[in-house]
Write an enzyme that holds these catalytic residues in place. Structure first.
Site, PDB file in Angstrom:
ATOM      1  N   GLU A 161       0.787  -1.238   0.000  1.00 59.66           N
ATOM      2  CA  GLU A 161       0.000   0.000   0.000  1.00 59.66           C
ATOM      3  C   GLU A 161       0.821   1.290   0.000  1.00 59.66           C
ATOM      4  O   GLU A 161       0.776   2.069   0.963  1.00 59.66           O
ATOM      5  CB  GLU A 161      -0.957   0.008   1.198  1.00 59.66           C
ATOM      6  CG  GLU A 161      -1.962  -1.123   1.175  1.00 59.66           C
ATOM      7  CD  GLU A 161      -2.924  -1.110   2.353  1.00 59.66           C
ATOM      8  OE1 GLU A 161      -4.009  -1.688   2.243  1.00 59.66           O
ATOM      9  OE2 GLU A 161      -2.578  -0.506   3.401  1.00 59.66           O
ATOM     10  N   GLU A 370      -5.985  -8.686   0.454  1.00 55.14           N
ATOM     11  CA  GLU A 370      -6.681  -8.421   1.717  1.00 55.14           C
ATOM     12  C   GLU A 370      -8.133  -8.115   1.425  1.00 55.14           C
ATOM     13  O   GLU A 370      -8.452  -7.404   0.472  1.00 55.14           O
ATOM     14  CB  GLU A 370      -6.092  -7.210   2.472  1.00 55.14           C
ATOM     15  CG  GLU A 370      -4.728  -7.410   3.075  1.00 55.14           C
ATOM     16  CD  GLU A 370      -4.247  -6.164   3.826  1.00 55.14           C
ATOM     17  OE1 GLU A 370      -5.101  -5.360   4.261  1.00 55.14           O
ATOM     18  OE2 GLU A 370      -3.022  -6.004   3.963  1.00 55.14           O
TER      19      GLU A 370
END
Length: 469
Positions: A161, A370
């Site tokens: 991220e 995720e």
């Protein structure tokens, strides 16, 4: 390499390992931050977390017993090279060899993230990702990992991220270095993207045959009104949150519209070196990992200065607020459900995103690295009845299946998280795990209803990589 569909769950080193001063580990920015006065929202630490450092075999067996065939975890840089540069720790390498070997023992495929927020403190003190020297240090670190584990790991993720980490570090200001300065944010994110490209290039140059990608928090961008102003806000939001990362790691260059907009805003972009272009071109990913949680509804800016506030308390009356001057503002659909932390529950978002990826990046496989729901969980007689989490996960996998049937090359799905972990600034009350951790009783593990649901779901629906899930 076996092209089985990956059904798994995920953790990250600082959030689950504990053992913060064991095994020769060095200090990270999160170790330091969590022990400082700046950690004042939910002032707890990851010193012990769920003690995965000592209980990894129990946890991996639990993964396998749940019919999961894959486990995504991250390596703590500070366990491999405690000071960030220099001396390598054999103790740290031995730990991850044991962890990986245990995955193999239970027929669980490891997907290994090389960097998930926890930066060696010495590098952080020298400017962190704003300092180009951190990129050099990262490349040396990942080469050690490839050398030590490359023959046993088929799936790697370079960076977790780049968008969200830097948004928290320099936008919301709730992650170290806890500042609000978007110009510094773009510089740090550039170096994260450069580090990823250099890691991919190094991996391929070293001759390994696995898949290496980057993990992006990506969002379908939607608007509630269809007019020119709203469409412009949508376009800018897509650049801000998505293509600035995804185009760069997949296509091998920054989008022109991104560079043009930063230039219009008057930012100093001198850190973007001409020689880096060849590295980005050579460092394109084999797959894109996607952390899929929600969509972003946006609207035009109102003209005020940038306001960025995030809900880290779980107080549902304090929703996230975001207006980014000269970019966009967050909008709200009052008709959708939200978690106590203000995250919209909208499973169709993953379908919309995957179908967009199918059009934008048709040759790049996707792995959902995720997906999960953070909630308050209640123990009732040694059981956790989290039907709300089951509903959430079921909704997402149903929409993922539809995207696969319609031609999206999605090769895996990982629930966040394997067990309850330290949830960064949210502390321990915000729980995502398939397994409950009783932090007051020696980190006792209690599988939730969602763990048993996932186990049966995989048994009934899981299959090889062919879209038949």
């Amino acid at each position: 390499m076996d092209r089985k569909f990956l059904w798994g769950s995920a953790t990250a080193a600082y959030q689950c390992e504990g053992g913060w001063k064991e095994g020769g580990k060095g200090m990270s920015n999160w170790d330091t931050f969590c022990h400082s006065e700046k950690n004042n929202i939910n002032p707890v630490t990851g010193d012990v977390a769920c003690d995965h450092y000592h209980r990894y075999e129990e946890d991996i067996k639990m993964i396998a017993d749940g019919n999961q065939n894959a486990y995504r975890f991250s390596i703590a840089w500070t366990r491999i090279i405690p000071d960030g540069v220099g001396k390598i720790s054999r103790e740290g390498i031995d730990f991850y060899n044991r962890l990986i070997d245990t995955c193999k023992k239970y027929n669980v495929e490891p997907l290994v993230t090389l960097y998930h927020y926890d930066l060696p403190q010495s590098l952080f003190e020298n400017g962190g990702w704003e300092n180009r020297a951190t990129v050099d240090a990262y490349e040396e670190y990942v080469k050690v990992c490839f050398k030590e584990f490359g023959d046993k790991v088929n799936y790697w993720a370079t960076i977790n991220e780049p968008n969200y980490e830097t948004l928290c570090c320099y936008g919301f200001g709730n992650y170290p270095p806890n500042v609000k300065n978007l110009e510094r944010r773009w510089k740090a994110m550039y170096h994260l993207m450069l580090a990823s490209a250099r890691a991919v290039k190094a991996y391929k140059n070293m001759g390994y045959k696995g898949m290496i990608g980057l993990v992006s928090d990506s969002y379908p961008i939607e608007i509630l009104k269809d007019n020119e102003e709203y469409r412009k806000a949508k376009k800018l939001a897509n650049i801000f949150f998505n293509t600035s990362v995804n185009d760069t790691c997949i296509k091998g260059y920054y989008p022109d519209e991104y560079i043009e907009h930063l230039t219009e805003l008057g930012y100093d972009l001198s850190y973007m070196k001409e020689e880096d272009k060849e590295i980005f071109k050579a460092g394109t990913v084999d797959y894109l990992g996607v952390n899929a949680y929600c969509r972003f509804l946006v609207k035009p800016c109102t003209g005020r200065e940038t306001v960025m506030e995030v809900n880290n308390t779980g107080d549902s009356s304090k929703n996230e607020e975001m207006e980014i001057k000269d970019w966009c503002a967050l909008d709200d659909d009052p008709n959708t459900k939200k978690t106590p932390w203000g995250t919209e529950i909208y499973p169709k978002s993953v379908y919309d995103m995957l179908m967009e990826f199918k059009e934008l990046y048709p040759d790049t496989p996707i792995i959902i690295t995720e997906n999960g729901l953070g909630e308050y969980d209640i123990v009732e007689g040694e059981k956790i009845h989290d039907q709300y989490r089951i509903n959430f996960l079921q909704g997402y996998v149903d929409w993922i299946k539809k995207a696969i049937v319609e031609g999206c090359d999605c090769r895996g799905y990982f629930v966040w998280s394997t067990m309850d972990v330290y949830s960064w600034i949210n502390g321990y009350k915000k729980r995502y795990g398939l397994v409950y951790i009783d932090f007051d009783d020696n980190c006792k593990r209690i599988p939730k209803d969602s763990y048993h649901w996932y186990k049966e779901f995989i048994k009934e629906k899981g299959g090889s990589y062919n879209g038949k899930i």
